[in-house]
Design a protein around this motif. Structure first.
Motif, PDB file in Angstrom:
ATOM      1  N   ARG A 189       0.811  -1.213   0.000  1.00  0.00           N
ATOM      2  CA  ARG A 189       0.000   0.000   0.000  1.00  0.00           C
ATOM      3  C   ARG A 189       0.851   1.273   0.000  1.00  0.00           C
ATOM      4  O   ARG A 189       2.050   1.223   0.264  1.00  0.00           O
ATOM      5  CB  ARG A 189      -0.925   0.007   1.225  1.00  0.00           C
ATOM      6  CG  ARG A 189      -0.221  -0.102   2.568  1.00  0.00           C
ATOM      7  CD  ARG A 189      -1.191   0.143   3.707  1.00  0.00           C
ATOM      8  NE  ARG A 189      -1.725   1.485   3.654  1.00  0.00           N
ATOM      9  CZ  ARG A 189      -3.027   1.785   3.532  1.00  0.00           C
ATOM     10  NH1 ARG A 189      -3.926   0.829   3.489  1.00  0.00           N
ATOM     11  NH2 ARG A 189      -3.435   3.034   3.457  1.00  0.00           N
ATOM     12  N   ALA A 190       0.177   2.394  -0.278  1.00  0.00           N
ATOM     13  CA  ALA A 190       0.825   3.701  -0.130  1.00  0.00           C
ATOM     14  C   ALA A 190       0.826   4.045   1.350  1.00  0.00           C
ATOM     15  O   ALA A 190      -0.171   3.850   2.048  1.00  0.00           O
ATOM     16  CB  ALA A 190       0.064   4.747  -0.927  1.00  0.00           C
ATOM     17  N   ARG A 191       1.953   4.553   1.830  1.00  0.00           N
ATOM     18  CA  ARG A 191       2.114   4.838   3.258  1.00  0.00           C
ATOM     19  C   ARG A 191       2.122   6.332   3.576  1.00  0.00           C
ATOM     20  O   ARG A 191       1.945   6.713   4.722  1.00  0.00           O
ATOM     21  CB  ARG A 191       3.430   4.257   3.765  1.00  0.00           C
ATOM     22  CG  ARG A 191       3.491   2.753   3.670  1.00  0.00           C
ATOM     23  CD  ARG A 191       3.066   2.132   4.985  1.00  0.00           C
ATOM     24  NE  ARG A 191       2.821   0.710   4.847  1.00  0.00           N
ATOM     25  CZ  ARG A 191       1.820   0.072   5.444  1.00  0.00           C
ATOM     26  NH1 ARG A 191       0.958   0.746   6.189  1.00  0.00           N
ATOM     27  NH2 ARG A 191       1.664  -1.202   5.297  1.00  0.00           N
ATOM     28  N   GLY A 192       2.382   7.143   2.567  1.00  0.00           N
ATOM     29  CA  GLY A 192       2.461   8.579   2.815  1.00  0.00           C
ATOM     30  C   GLY A 192       3.272   9.253   1.729  1.00  0.00           C
ATOM     31  O   GLY A 192       3.439   8.692   0.640  1.00  0.00           O
ATOM     32  N   VAL A 193       3.768  10.436   2.033  1.00  0.00           N
ATOM     33  CA  VAL A 193       4.555  11.171   1.028  1.00  0.00           C
ATOM     34  C   VAL A 193       5.847  11.691   1.645  1.00  0.00           C
ATOM     35  O   VAL A 193       5.937  11.905   2.856  1.00  0.00           O
ATOM     36  CB  VAL A 193       3.768  12.381   0.452  1.00  0.00           C
ATOM     37  CG1 VAL A 193       2.538  11.923  -0.307  1.00  0.00           C
ATOM     38  CG2 VAL A 193       3.403  13.402   1.522  1.00  0.00           C
ATOM     39  N   LEU A 197       9.398  18.543   3.895  1.00  0.00           N
ATOM     40  CA  LEU A 197       9.117  18.380   5.332  1.00  0.00           C
ATOM     41  C   LEU A 197       9.545  17.011   5.845  1.00  0.00           C
ATOM     42  O   LEU A 197       9.328  16.687   7.008  1.00  0.00           O
ATOM     43  CB  LEU A 197       7.615  18.551   5.606  1.00  0.00           C
ATOM     44  CG  LEU A 197       6.979  19.883   5.251  1.00  0.00           C
ATOM     45  CD1 LEU A 197       5.528  19.919   5.710  1.00  0.00           C
ATOM     46  CD2 LEU A 197       7.761  21.035   5.904  1.00  0.00           C
ATOM     47  N   GLY A 198      10.107  16.173   4.978  1.00  0.00           N
ATOM     48  CA  GLY A 198      10.431  14.805   5.372  1.00  0.00           C
ATOM     49  C   GLY A 198       9.262  13.885   5.064  1.00  0.00           C
ATOM     50  O   GLY A 198       8.481  14.168   4.145  1.00  0.00           O
ATOM     51  N   PHE A 199       9.124  12.817   5.859  1.00  0.00           N
ATOM     52  CA  PHE A 199       8.056  11.852   5.583  1.00  0.00           C
ATOM     53  C   PHE A 199       6.792  12.266   6.325  1.00  0.00           C
ATOM     54  O   PHE A 199       6.815  12.613   7.511  1.00  0.00           O
ATOM     55  CB  PHE A 199       8.488  10.453   6.033  1.00  0.00           C
ATOM     56  CG  PHE A 199       7.403   9.427   5.827  1.00  0.00           C
ATOM     57  CD1 PHE A 199       6.994   9.065   4.549  1.00  0.00           C
ATOM     58  CD2 PHE A 199       6.770   8.831   6.918  1.00  0.00           C
ATOM     59  CE1 PHE A 199       5.991   8.132   4.344  1.00  0.00           C
ATOM     60  CE2 PHE A 199       5.762   7.898   6.724  1.00  0.00           C
ATOM     61  CZ  PHE A 199       5.373   7.548   5.439  1.00  0.00           C
ATOM     62  N   THR A 200       5.663  12.232   5.612  1.00  0.00           N
ATOM     63  CA  THR A 200       4.349  12.487   6.210  1.00  0.00           C
ATOM     64  C   THR A 200       3.507  11.245   5.985  1.00  0.00           C
ATOM     65  O   THR A 200       3.234  10.887   4.835  1.00  0.00           O
ATOM     66  CB  THR A 200       3.664  13.703   5.546  1.00  0.00           C
ATOM     67  OG1 THR A 200       4.538  14.830   5.640  1.00  0.00           O
ATOM     68  CG2 THR A 200       2.330  14.025   6.219  1.00  0.00           C
ATOM     69  N   SER A 201       3.123  10.589   7.055  1.00  0.00           N
ATOM     70  CA  SER A 201       2.351   9.353   6.862  1.00  0.00           C
ATOM     71  C   SER A 201       0.895   9.699   6.582  1.00  0.00           C
ATOM     72  O   SER A 201       0.394  10.758   6.980  1.00  0.00           O
ATOM     73  CB  SER A 201       2.485   8.433   8.077  1.00  0.00           C
ATOM     74  OG  SER A 201       1.522   8.763   9.026  1.00  0.00           O
ATOM     75  N   ALA A 202       0.229   8.794   5.881  1.00  0.00           N
ATOM     76  CA  ALA A 202      -1.174   9.037   5.517  1.00  0.00           C
ATOM     77  C   ALA A 202      -1.889   7.711   5.362  1.00  0.00           C
ATOM     78  O   ALA A 202      -1.316   6.730   4.878  1.00  0.00           O
ATOM     79  CB  ALA A 202      -1.237   9.821   4.206  1.00  0.00           C
ATOM     80  N   GLY A 203      -3.145   7.695   5.751  1.00  0.00           N
ATOM     81  CA  GLY A 203      -3.976   6.521   5.490  1.00  0.00           C
ATOM     82  C   GLY A 203      -4.414   6.500   4.041  1.00  0.00           C
ATOM     83  O   GLY A 203      -4.760   5.453   3.491  1.00  0.00           O
ATOM     84  N   CYS A 204      -4.400   7.672   3.436  1.00  0.00           N
ATOM     85  CA  CYS A 204      -4.895   7.799   2.070  1.00  0.00           C
ATOM     86  C   CYS A 204      -4.128   8.925   1.389  1.00  0.00           C
ATOM     87  O   CYS A 204      -4.007  10.017   1.955  1.00  0.00           O
ATOM     88  CB  CYS A 204      -6.382   8.129   2.166  1.00  0.00           C
ATOM     89  SG  CYS A 204      -7.124   8.678   0.657  1.00  0.00           S
ATOM     90  N   VAL A 205      -3.580   8.645   0.217  1.00  0.00           N
ATOM     91  CA  VAL A 205      -2.878   9.659  -0.572  1.00  0.00           C
ATOM     92  C   VAL A 205      -3.637   9.829  -1.886  1.00  0.00           C
ATOM     93  O   VAL A 205      -3.985   8.842  -2.541  1.00  0.00           O
ATOM     94  CB  VAL A 205      -1.421   9.227  -0.878  1.00  0.00           C
ATOM     95  CG1 VAL A 205      -0.720  10.290  -1.712  1.00  0.00           C
ATOM     96  CG2 VAL A 205      -0.649   8.953   0.404  1.00  0.00           C
ATOM     97  N   VAL A 206      -3.899  11.080  -2.258  1.00  0.00           N
ATOM     98  CA  VAL A 206      -4.620  11.347  -3.503  1.00  0.00           C
ATOM     99  C   VAL A 206      -3.662  12.015  -4.494  1.00  0.00           C
ATOM    100  O   VAL A 206      -3.070  13.050  -4.174  1.00  0.00           O
ATOM    101  CB  VAL A 206      -5.843  12.270  -3.263  1.00  0.00           C
ATOM    102  CG1 VAL A 206      -6.606  12.490  -4.569  1.00  0.00           C
ATOM    103  CG2 VAL A 206      -6.767  11.693  -2.194  1.00  0.00           C
ATOM    104  N   ASN A 207      -3.520  11.412  -5.662  1.00  0.00           N
ATOM    105  CA  ASN A 207      -2.721  12.005  -6.726  1.00  0.00           C
ATOM    106  C   ASN A 207      -3.613  12.969  -7.505  1.00  0.00           C
ATOM    107  O   ASN A 207      -4.451  12.544  -8.310  1.00  0.00           O
ATOM    108  CB  ASN A 207      -2.170  10.894  -7.641  1.00  0.00           C
ATOM    109  CG  ASN A 207      -1.361  11.450  -8.812  1.00  0.00           C
ATOM    110  OD1 ASN A 207      -1.290  12.654  -9.035  1.00  0.00           O
ATOM    111  ND2 ASN A 207      -0.751  10.546  -9.581  1.00  0.00           N
ATOM    112  N   ALA A 208      -3.439  14.263  -7.242  1.00  0.00           N
ATOM    113  CA  ALA A 208      -4.218  15.300  -7.931  1.00  0.00           C
ATOM    114  C   ALA A 208      -3.260  16.263  -8.618  1.00  0.00           C
ATOM    115  O   ALA A 208      -3.426  17.480  -8.548  1.00  0.00           O
ATOM    116  CB  ALA A 208      -5.122  16.027  -6.928  1.00  0.00           C
ATOM    117  N   THR A 209      -2.259  15.698  -9.279  1.00  0.00           N
ATOM    118  CA  THR A 209      -1.187  16.529  -9.830  1.00  0.00           C
ATOM    119  C   THR A 209      -1.397  16.886 -11.302  1.00  0.00           C
ATOM    120  O   THR A 209      -0.464  17.289 -11.990  1.00  0.00           O
ATOM    121  CB  THR A 209       0.186  15.825  -9.653  1.00  0.00           C
ATOM    122  OG1 THR A 209       0.113  14.517 -10.234  1.00  0.00           O
ATOM    123  CG2 THR A 209       0.552  15.698  -8.193  1.00  0.00           C
TER     124      THR A 209
END
Ligand code: GLY
Length: 382
Positions: A189-193, A197-209
């Motif tokens: 799974r995706a874990r974050g970005v 700022l370094g690593f930011t964890s996320a339950g959900c990452v949205v690619n809106a680029t």
């Protein structure tokens, strides 16, 4: 919330990413938006703000339905943003004119009018005298126009400002100038970005680029949407307010009047990669179209020229919904209709990420382009 185990991180602070952020924040989610530059720039800033599902000539029923749904959401969307974002995005839904300068085009527009009437969409044929009264700036050779009721425009730059403010007011963290943001994934799974700022964890990452969606670093190839940049060049004329009254399609260009007395003129369609230059040929083509169709505009000042990159997709539909990799969602590929589709994208993605039905997203899943059954199955169940 479907995005269990962490916050929502949206990569890309365009109108689409911000609209998803705003919807999720209103549902109580903790949302961070990362952008390598300013919020609401790129295509969100470069567009003309035309809201034209019918005048764009869409022939894909699912896409037309999505666009019509989003258009219907616009009045409430803009009104709520005026309250929460403290800026009026100047919505005008007084119809779009599609002008004919000869019998062939007039015939095509009459066919379109019949189809619109059959589908229940409102429209009206203006003959030459009625058109002259309505838009005196057009050349006398204009022989008639189809007015598509209910379509219009929004000032996308004001909309971007309002949406940014509304997100901030709802507690969304917008990280500007975040550098090259990369997705971090493990095998499941995706874990974050990762950003400045370094690593930011996320339950959900949205690619809106937007046009850069296929280039988002860290995404396994199978979950990377095939989006390509399609350049649109534009210019603005400084005209007296009311000199052009309606958003108007002329052969080879469109005209979108703003309340501040600027006329937006667009747009070229160029597949030249990530090239955002304003070129002599692109501007010449637009200027020539304007000078043929409305020579009375010729004496006004060119106030601005610019170019932006639309996110094009192989079948003309956006990619909305789960990518197929757990935790990674898509909201990109809106091509010519990103500003129009911002409200419905926010609503549908927000609802799906919050755990409501994915059904409305099925025609827009990345899996529609894939043949591997395993990927398709994972996508619909994530
Ligand atoms: N929506 C008009 C354009 O992309 O040029």
């Amino acid at each position: 919330m479907r995005a269990t185990g962490g916050d929502v991180v949206i990569v890309g602070a365009g109108l689409v990413g911000l609209s998803v952020a705003w919807d999720l924040a209103r549902r109580g989610a903790v949302v961070k938006v990362f952008d390598r530059g300013e919020a609401a720039r790129a295509a969100s800033w470069a567009g003309a703000g035309m809201l034209a599902p019918h005048s764009e000539g869409l022939d894909d029923a699912a896409m037309l339905e999505l666009c019509a749904q989003s258009l219907a959401m616009y009045p409430e969307f803009v009104e709520r943003l005026r309250e929460e974002g403290k800026a009026d995005a100047r919505l005008h839904l007084d119809g779009i004119l599609n002008v004919a300068y000869g019998p062939d085009r007039a015939g095509e527009l009459h066919v379109r009018a019949a189809a619109l009437r059959a589908s229940g969409a409102g429209c009206e044929w203006l003959d030459a005298p009625a058109l002259r009264l309505s838009e005196p700036a057009l050349a006398p050779s204009a022989c008639g126009a189809l007015l598509v009721r209910g379509e219009g425009s929004v000032d996308n730059r004001l909309l971007g400002r309002a949406l940014t403010e509304a997100c901030v007011a709802r507690g969304v963290t917008i990280v500007r100038d975040a550098g090259d943001v990369a997705i971090e994934c493990d095998v499941r799974r995706a874990r974050g970005v990762r950003s400045i700022l370094g690593f930011t964890s996320a339950g959900c990452v949205v690619n809106a680029t937007g046009a850069w969606a296929a280039r988002l670093p860290g995404v396994p190839e199978a979950y990377s949407p095939p989006v390509e940049p399609v350049k649109g060049q534009m210019f603005a004329l400084a005209i007296p307010r009311g000199f052009v009254r309606h958003t108007t399609w002329i052969p080879g260009a469109y005209l979108v009047p703003r309340d501040d007395g600027r006329l937006m003129v667009g747009a070229t369609v160029e597949r030249t990669g990530f090239d955002e230059r304003v070129t002599a040929r692109g501007q010449h083509d637009l200027l020539a179209a304007v000078m043929r169709a409305a020579p009375s505009l010729g004496g006004f000042t060119v106030a601005e020229t610019w170019a932006g990159l639309r996110p094009g997709t192989p079948d003309g539909r956006p990619f909305l919904g789960p990518s197929g990799l757990d935790g990674l969602w898509l909201a990109t590929g809106h091509a010519r209709n990103g500003i129009l589709l911002a409200p419905v994208t926010g609503r549908l993605l927000g609802a799906a990420i919050a755990g409501e039905s994915l059904e409305a997203l099925h025609p827009f899943l990345l899996a529609r382009l894939r043949t591997e059954p395993a990927l398709a199955a994972r996508t619909t169940h994530s």
